[in-house]
Motif scaffolding. Structure first.
Motif, PDB file in Angstrom:
ATOM      1  N   LEU A  39       0.836  -1.200   0.000  1.00  0.00           N
ATOM      2  CA  LEU A  39       0.000   0.000   0.000  1.00  0.00           C
ATOM      3  C   LEU A  39       0.868   1.246   0.000  1.00  0.00           C
ATOM      4  N   ILE A  40       0.263   2.332  -0.429  1.00  0.00           N
ATOM      5  CA  ILE A  40       0.893   3.644  -0.303  1.00  0.00           C
ATOM      6  C   ILE A  40      -0.265   4.596  -0.027  1.00  0.00           C
ATOM      7  N   THR A  41      -0.018   5.645   0.737  1.00  0.00           N
ATOM      8  CA  THR A  41      -1.133   6.565   0.977  1.00  0.00           C
ATOM      9  C   THR A  41      -1.069   7.755   0.026  1.00  0.00           C
ATOM     10  N   GLN A  42      -2.242   8.160  -0.430  1.00  0.00           N
ATOM     11  CA  GLN A  42      -2.311   9.349  -1.295  1.00  0.00           C
ATOM     12  C   GLN A  42      -2.324  10.630  -0.467  1.00  0.00           C
ATOM     13  N   TYR A  43      -2.248  10.490   0.885  1.00  0.00           N
ATOM     14  CA  TYR A  43      -2.238  11.665   1.772  1.00  0.00           C
ATOM     15  C   TYR A  43      -0.823  11.795   2.362  1.00  0.00           C
ATOM     16  N   PRO A  44       0.037  12.639   1.775  1.00  0.00           N
ATOM     17  CA  PRO A  44       1.458  12.666   2.157  1.00  0.00           C
ATOM     18  C   PRO A  44       1.705  12.882   3.649  1.00  0.00           C
ATOM     19  N   SER A  45       0.831  13.604   4.338  1.00  0.00           N
ATOM     20  CA  SER A  45       1.136  13.871   5.748  1.00  0.00           C
ATOM     21  C   SER A  45       0.923  12.639   6.636  1.00  0.00           C
ATOM     22  N   TYR A  46       0.428  11.533   6.047  1.00  0.00           N
ATOM     23  CA  TYR A  46       0.252  10.303   6.830  1.00  0.00           C
ATOM     24  C   TYR A  46       1.264   9.229   6.433  1.00  0.00           C
ATOM     25  N   ARG A  47       2.328   9.630   5.706  1.00  0.00           N
ATOM     26  CA  ARG A  47       3.381   8.656   5.357  1.00  0.00           C
ATOM     27  C   ARG A  47       4.324   8.500   6.548  1.00  0.00           C
TER      28      ARG A  47
END
Ligand SMILES: NC(=O)c1ccc[n+]([C@@H]2O[C@H](COP(=O)([O-])OP(=O)(O)OC[C@H]3O[C@@H](n4cnc5c(N)ncnc54)[C@H](OP(=O)(O)O)[C@@H]3O)[C@@H](O)[C@H]2O)c1
Length: 280
Positions: free
Chosen positions: A261-269
């Motif tokens: 998975l990867i998140t599309q919301y950068p501040s939650y990486r």
């Protein structure tokens, strides 16, 4: 705020309880088959027991890391999986939301088929085993009926715990006995450290995040690479890890291969050293 964690005795639940306690939140944890002092005994399938716990505590937030998370057992026991992974959490979510509590549910990367990973939140789901199908069903229920929920999808969770359900512990137990460990070279995923997972989950809750959020580790590795890294980090030769294929295990449930998975919301990486203490 007041929190109830259903499944505080599990791998994620243990870290979640510690995190909420550390930030001085008011937290009640439950266990099911693994008693833990200070926690309340609860079978989340027991509606009256859930009702009486929630009405006594009146939580602001109900977390559900509880699940039947053994993918092969779910494949062989689909009715039990449905009870544990859909019917019971649905009932908890309904009761919690009626009381005005926020719901945080833990789903999985196994909602995807692993044909074309890593996947973002917006990608269409396509589970290839019973466990993944049931998690999708639960996600759909929440999105439709409890839309203010936070639905977290981690992947290949690992931690520092001496807990038989922790992958790191299982690898080290074999290596300590002088045995080699077989690990597959054809499954790719994004291993997720428990400490990072709960730190980011707490941030998402405080931010008022609603809907599906991928919280995973920053690297995409094969199970073989992951196992070698664990061996090296604890002073064992990586040569003790034997490369094998998924097919060689002949397991009941299919696994996503090209997954993660990867998140599309950068501040939650998740960032190593900031959000979690690297283990390897
Ligand atoms: N582990 C992974 O790699 C992974 C990857 C992706 C997603 N997830 C998801 O992340 C969540 C947490 O996983 P985990 O690794 O922490 O799982 P875990 O260690 O197996 O913990 C499961 C928890 O659920 C509780 N539980 C089981 N049946 C219950 C019931 N009927 N009533 C109340 N509690 C019950 C268990 O209690 P007892 O132990 O006391 O019986 C335990 O606390 C799960 O939803 C899982 O599907 C896990």
């Amino acid at each position: 705020m007041k929190h109830v964690i259903i499944g505080a005795s599990g791998q994620v639940g243990t870290y979640l309880y510690q995190k909420l306690d550390q930030v001085r939140e008011d937290v009640i944890g439950t266990y099911y088959r693994h008693p833990h002092s200070g926690y309340v005994s609860l079978d989340m399938r027991d509606k009256e027991a859930v009702k009486s716990l929630l009405s006594a505590v009146k939580p602001d937030v109900v977390w559900i890391p509880a699940a039947m998370a053994n993918v092969d057992f779910c494949e062989d026991n689909p009715e039990l999986s449905y009870e544990q992974n859909v019917r019971a959490p649905e009932m908890v979510a309904e009761l919690a939301s009626k009381q005005g509590a926020r719901l945080v549910f833990f789903s999985t990367d196994y909602v995807f088929d692993g044909v074309n990973g890593p996947y973002q939140e917006k990608d269409p789901v396509h589970p290839i085993q019973v466990y993944g199908q049931h998690k999708v069903e639960m996600e759909q229920y929440l999105l439709t009926h409890v839309p203010h929920s936070l639905i977290i999808r981690p992947a290949w969770i690992y931690s520092r715990d001496d807990n038989a359900r922790n992958f790191v512990y299982r690898v080290l137990s074999e290596l300590k006995m002088g045995r080699s460990v077989k690990a597959v070279t054809d499954q790719w995923n994004t291993p997720t450290p428990s400490d990072g997972l709960v730190n980011m989950a707490w941030k998402a809750l405080q931010d008022g995040f609603e809907g599906i959020l991928h919280i995973v580790g920053p690297e995409r590795l094969t199970r073989y690479e992951l196992t070698q890294r664990i061996a090296k980090a604890f002073g064992y030769s990586p040569d003790l890890v034997e490369p094998v294929s998924t097919e060689s295990f002949q397991l009941p449930a299919k696994r996503p291969l090209n997954g993660g998975l990867i998140t599309q919301y950068p501040s939650y990486r998740l960032v190593a050293g900031r959000d979690f203490e690297p283990l390897f």
